[in-house]
Design a protein around this motif. Structure first.
Motif, PDB file in Angstrom:
ATOM      1  N   GLN A   1      14.816  -1.549  53.885  1.00 52.31           N
ATOM      2  CA  GLN A   1      16.013  -1.226  54.650  1.00 52.31           C
ATOM      3  C   GLN A   1      15.694  -1.122  56.143  1.00 52.31           C
ATOM      4  O   GLN A   1      16.428  -1.664  56.990  1.00 52.31           O
TER       5      GLN A   1
ATOM      6  N   THR B   1      21.603   0.546  50.815  1.00 46.09           N
ATOM      7  CA  THR B   1      22.171   1.370  51.881  1.00 46.09           C
ATOM      8  C   THR B   1      23.444   2.073  51.421  1.00 46.09           C
ATOM      9  O   THR B   1      23.681   3.239  51.758  1.00 46.09           O
TER      10      THR B   1
ATOM     11  N   VAL C   1      19.693  -5.323  50.263  1.00 44.82           N
ATOM     12  CA  VAL C   1      19.447  -4.127  51.065  1.00 44.82           C
ATOM     13  C   VAL C   1      20.754  -3.369  51.290  1.00 44.82           C
ATOM     14  O   VAL C   1      20.784  -2.137  51.270  1.00 44.82           O
TER      15      VAL C   1
END
Length: 412
Positions: free
Chosen positions: A217, A114, A110
């Protein structure tokens, strides 16, 4: 530097995998769904449609809790098992047209998403992200991997080829006539090679699954904030992915159908088109474009070829080169008045995997008045748009492979 990890998948038993595996829920017609739910008690559709046993539509948090219950029942009944140690999984598909897809199912970071190490090329809708995040948080698992693509790599290809000389853990053919195979990569040396190879790649690209990535996320942020002992290594810091080499992706176009001419007569519409396109009436002969910035159009029982007058269009960015964007900026928005490609009910999309005659039949049915066809986007276009921080219009690409839900499951 990308971070890809093995994980302990929950999987159907070998004798039931062909019964469990399903396409995505939305891809079935209502009749198809009901037939599978009526006659196959092991279908993964029973998990994602838990209200069926009560003959009732259930939504929201109540549905999510029932999904979790059905999933637990499948585990309790030994339909599912969990691997005892982390593995990578080679997933191979041979489709009905004998196209072959080979990829690796793994856990992707994740944090990489990001930080834009895993790059996207499509916008997402915030409300859909939140809905799917809430779903994941309640049910505690994900059964549909995000499709990621990477540059062809000999080290990974060699491991895949070596492993495929062994008997597959799963081998089953669907009623759609696709054959699916699964191998487990358990050897520490192979796991280390795959991990290190991906770690040396500067970027990965999302081919399909933008909302799933975004929802993962959001889920990570929620669970991180709730966990006072957060380390960054918890399973919620990763999401299940299917990594496939760029050369094995198949990218199809989405063709456009529009319900009206925005108050214009056929002649008025063609005159406005003539400003930006060289138009040729092809009559009854189906026309399939073969070059970028060439389009097919079907209107009032006849095919037309449309060739963009490039002096009348501004190619300012990589997005401007994309045919889906060209069509939007030259026809759909200025002439037909379609400004919201996601929500305008006047426009409809059909996969270009079906031939141009399918577009013709939709218009001939009188449901739509005009249809437009184009050539598919390329992997390089997709990557360049992502690299430039731009996003494609909705339904710009229909990408294969589509792997089955419920074959590998990732728990948080």
């Amino acid at each position: 530097m990308t971070k890809i990890l093995p994980f302990k998948a929950v999987r159907p038993t070998r004798d039931k995998v062909s019964l469990v595996a399903s396409r995505s829920y939305q891809s079935y017609t209502q009749a198809e769904r009901e037939a599978r739910l009526d006659h196959n008690p092991f279908s993964f559709l029973h998990i994602v449609n838990p209200g069926y046993k009560y003959d009732k539509e259930i939504s929201g948090e109540a549905r999510y809790k029932l999904v979790k219950n059905r999933y637990s029942e499948f585990k309790e009944d030994a339909v599912f098992m969990q691997d005892q140690k982390p593995c990578f999984y080679i997933y191979k598909i041979v489709d009905r047209d004998f196209q072959v897809f080979n990829g690796i199912v793994a856990a992707a970071s994740v944090e990489d998403y990001t930080n834009n190490i895993i790059k996207k090329h499509e916008d997402t809708i915030a409300s859909r992200e939140t809905v799917f995040k809430d779903y994941l948080k309640t049910v505690g698992f994900n059964a549909e991997p995000v499709l990621l693509t990477y540059p062809d790599n000999d080290a990974i290809s060699n491991i895949i080829a070596k492993k495929q000389k062994e008997r597959a853990e799963f081998e089953f053919t669907t009623t759609y006539r696709d054959t699916h195979y699964l191998w487990l990569i358990e050897e520490p040396s192979d796991i280390d090679t795959i991990t290190a190879t991906f770690n040396n790649m500067p970027t990965l690209y999302i081919a399909d699954g933008h909302h799933r990535s975004a929802s993962s996320q959001l889920l990570c942020e929620d669970l991180k904030n709730e966990n006072q002992k957060h380390t960054g290594e918890e399973t919620y810091n990763f999401f299940m992915s299917y990594l496939i080499a760029e050369s094995e992706l198949r990218i199809h176009e989405f063709n456009r159908l529009v319900k009206d001419l925005n108050g214009l007569t056929k002649e008025e519409f063609l005159i406005q088109l003539d400003t930006v396109y060289r138009i040729e009436n092809r009559g009854l002969t189906p026309y399939q474009p073969s070059k970028s910035h060439h389009f097919s159009m079907y209107l009032d029982g006849e095919f037309y070829s449309l060739y963009l007058r490039k002096t009348e269009y501004n190619f300012g960015t990589s997005l401007d080169e994309l045919d889906a964007q060209v069509l939007f900026k030259t026809i759909l928005e200025p002439i037909l008045g379609i400004t919201d490609l996601r929500n305008d009910t006047r426009i409809h999309y059909i996969s270009g995997k079906k031939d141009i005659v399918n577009l013709k039949s939709k218009v001939d049915s009188k449901e739509f008045i005009v249809g437009f066809g184009m050539v598919p986007a390329t992997i390089n276009q997709m990557k360049q748009i992502a690299d430039d921080g731009l996003t494609m219009p909705p339904k710009s690409t229909y990408i294969e492979p589509k792997i089955r839900s419920g074959v590998t499951i990732y728990e948080f």
